[in-house]
Design a protein around this motif. Structure first.
Motif, mmCIF file in Angstrom:
data_model
loop_
_atom_site.group_PDB
_atom_site.id
_atom_site.type_symbol
_atom_site.label_atom_id
_atom_site.label_comp_id
_atom_site.label_asym_id
_atom_site.label_seq_id
_atom_site.Cartn_x
_atom_site.Cartn_y
_atom_site.Cartn_z
ATOM 1 N N ALA A 64 0.829 -1.202 0.000
ATOM 2 C CA ALA A 64 0.000 0.000 0.000
ATOM 3 C C ALA A 64 0.865 1.253 0.000
ATOM 4 N N LYS A 65 1.942 1.234 0.756
ATOM 5 C CA LYS A 65 2.835 2.397 0.782
ATOM 6 C C LYS A 65 3.535 2.584 -0.566
ATOM 7 N N VAL A 66 4.002 1.486 -1.144
ATOM 8 C CA VAL A 66 4.655 1.562 -2.457
ATOM 9 C C VAL A 66 3.713 2.169 -3.483
ATOM 10 N N GLU A 67 2.470 1.690 -3.516
ATOM 11 C CA GLU A 67 1.493 2.194 -4.476
ATOM 12 C C GLU A 67 1.182 3.667 -4.217
ATOM 13 N N MET A 68 1.062 4.039 -2.947
ATOM 14 C CA MET A 68 0.778 5.430 -2.592
ATOM 15 C C MET A 68 1.905 6.342 -3.062
ATOM 16 N N TYR A 69 3.160 5.932 -2.840
ATOM 17 C CA TYR A 69 4.288 6.754 -3.284
ATOM 18 C C TYR A 69 4.289 6.897 -4.805
ATOM 19 N N LYS A 70 4.025 5.797 -5.505
ATOM 20 C CA LYS A 70 4.003 5.868 -6.973
ATOM 21 C C LYS A 70 2.892 6.778 -7.464
ATOM 22 N N ASN A 71 1.780 6.820 -6.755
ATOM 23 C CA ASN A 71 0.688 7.725 -7.129
ATOM 24 C C ASN A 71 1.066 9.192 -6.989
ATOM 25 N N HIS A 72 2.117 9.456 -6.227
ATOM 26 C CA HIS A 72 2.637 10.816 -6.088
ATOM 27 C C HIS A 72 3.842 11.041 -7.010
ATOM 28 N N ASP A 73 3.984 10.202 -8.022
ATOM 29 C CA ASP A 73 5.108 10.292 -8.970
ATOM 30 C C ASP A 73 6.454 10.215 -8.265
ATOM 31 N N ILE A 74 6.532 9.350 -7.280
ATOM 32 C CA ILE A 74 7.761 9.094 -6.533
ATOM 33 C C ILE A 74 8.196 7.665 -6.833
ATOM 34 N N THR A 75 9.501 7.459 -6.996
ATOM 35 C CA THR A 75 10.028 6.119 -7.217
ATOM 36 C C THR A 75 10.450 5.515 -5.882
ATOM 37 N N PRO A 76 9.674 4.549 -5.355
ATOM 38 C CA PRO A 76 10.076 3.877 -4.123
ATOM 39 C C PRO A 76 11.055 2.748 -4.447
ATOM 40 N N TYR A 77 12.000 2.516 -3.548
ATOM 41 C CA TYR A 77 12.942 1.430 -3.803
ATOM 42 C C TYR A 77 13.431 0.805 -2.505
ATOM 43 N N THR A 78 13.939 -0.400 -2.626
ATOM 44 C CA THR A 78 14.424 -1.142 -1.467
ATOM 45 C C THR A 78 15.817 -0.674 -1.090
ATOM 46 N N GLY A 79 16.080 -0.600 0.222
ATOM 47 C CA GLY A 79 17.413 -0.237 0.687
ATOM 48 C C GLY A 79 18.435 -1.301 0.335
ATOM 49 N N GLY A 80 19.694 -0.884 0.264
ATOM 50 C CA GLY A 80 20.746 -1.794 -0.179
ATOM 51 C C GLY A 80 20.986 -2.976 0.737
ATOM 52 N N THR A 81 20.641 -2.851 2.012
ATOM 53 C CA THR A 81 20.852 -3.957 2.942
ATOM 54 C C THR A 81 20.109 -5.211 2.511
ATOM 55 N N LEU A 82 18.895 -5.036 1.983
ATOM 56 C CA LEU A 82 18.128 -6.201 1.522
ATOM 57 C C LEU A 82 18.851 -6.915 0.387
ATOM 58 N N PHE A 83 19.380 -6.131 -0.566
ATOM 59 C CA PHE A 83 20.136 -6.752 -1.658
ATOM 60 C C PHE A 83 21.344 -7.498 -1.114
#
Length: 256
Positions: A64-83
């Motif tokens: 839901a947060k990812v979709e909300m950010y994208k609706n504001h023309d923001i690119t959400p991404y995962t932090g490097g620690t997960l990678f």
């Protein structure tokens, strides 16, 4: 319509290619994040789900947060620690699949905490690109003693190679504190000679400078203008940074 706009310095509207602001989400609730984006989302370009926070919160909230950010023309991404964890556990395929499932259009590839041969890191950038992700890659170590082992020429070499491998932006490591690491000394003051050297050898519009402290943000804006790319901005400081970029605070008024 905004008030007193005739007193403000204009800024490029999104999608921006310069003057990028990357904000760190350290675990905001959905309603809090949504309310914040309603008032300040137009000033945010990238939103990093910090560290491994995506693991400790429920999937439906992350989605839901990812979709909300994208609706504001923001690119959400995962932090490097997960990678880095996925690389260490040999789970990259599962990591990419999960990131897609959650709706992330971009991921960060770093080697700040886990020892990853640089050739492997470059290969991972290519793999992520071929899997449909935008890639932001970070150069630098999170342990200050290890970070100091990287020479400036090595950093520059890595930055350029990672751009060639497919990264859209190179993040210069400064952590959340911005002290005693990378381009900042123990007091958090920028090492201007090192920054100049980097800018003489790497395309400035491809660099995202982590600058979590206000004084660091002021430094970069006064040195490189309000189109400088800045990251690791606290969610509490989105409006503060935008006013600095527009010359609406004493630190930058009349200087932009």
């Amino acid at each position: 319509m905004k008030s007193f706009e005739f007193l403000s310095t204009n800024r490029e509207e999104k999608p921006r290619k310069c003057g990028i602001t990357m904000v760190l989400d350290k675990g905001l609730g959905l309603e809090t994040a949504s309310s914040l984006m309603d008032i300040s989302g137009e000033y945010v370009d990238y939103l990093k789900f910090g560290w491994g926070t995506s693991i400790v919160h429920e999937q439906d909230i992350i989605k839901a947060k990812v979709e909300m950010y994208k609706n504001h023309d923001i690119t959400p991404y995962t932090g490097g620690t997960l990678f880095e964890l996925a690389y260490k556990k040999d789970k990259l395929e599962e990591f990419f699949s999960e990131a897609h499932n959650l709706g992330f259009p971009a991921i960060e590839i770093s080697d700040g905490s886990v020892n990853i041969p640089h050739e492997d890191k470059l290969e991972c950038i290519g793999l992520a690109k071929s899997d449909g992700f935008e890639v932001l890659s970070e150069v630098g170590k999170k342990d200050p003693s290890l970070d100091k082992e990287l020479s400036l020429d090595e950093r520059i070499e890595y930055m350029n190679e990672e751009l060639q491998a497919g990264s859209s932006l190179i993040i210069v490591e400064a952590r959340e504190g911005g002290k005693n690491i990378g381009i900042f000394d123990k007091a958090g003051k920028a090492k201007e000679d090192e920054i100049d050297y980097i800018l003489n050898n790497v395309a400035g519009d491809k660099i995202l400078w982590e600058a979590p402290a206000k004084d660091q943000q002021v430094f970069f804006i006064l040195k490189l203008g309000n189109t400088v790319n800045l990251g690791n901005i606290s969610s509490d400081d989105i409006t503060s940074l935008e006013t600095l970029r527009r010359g609406l605070r004493g630190d930058t008024v009349g200087k932009i």
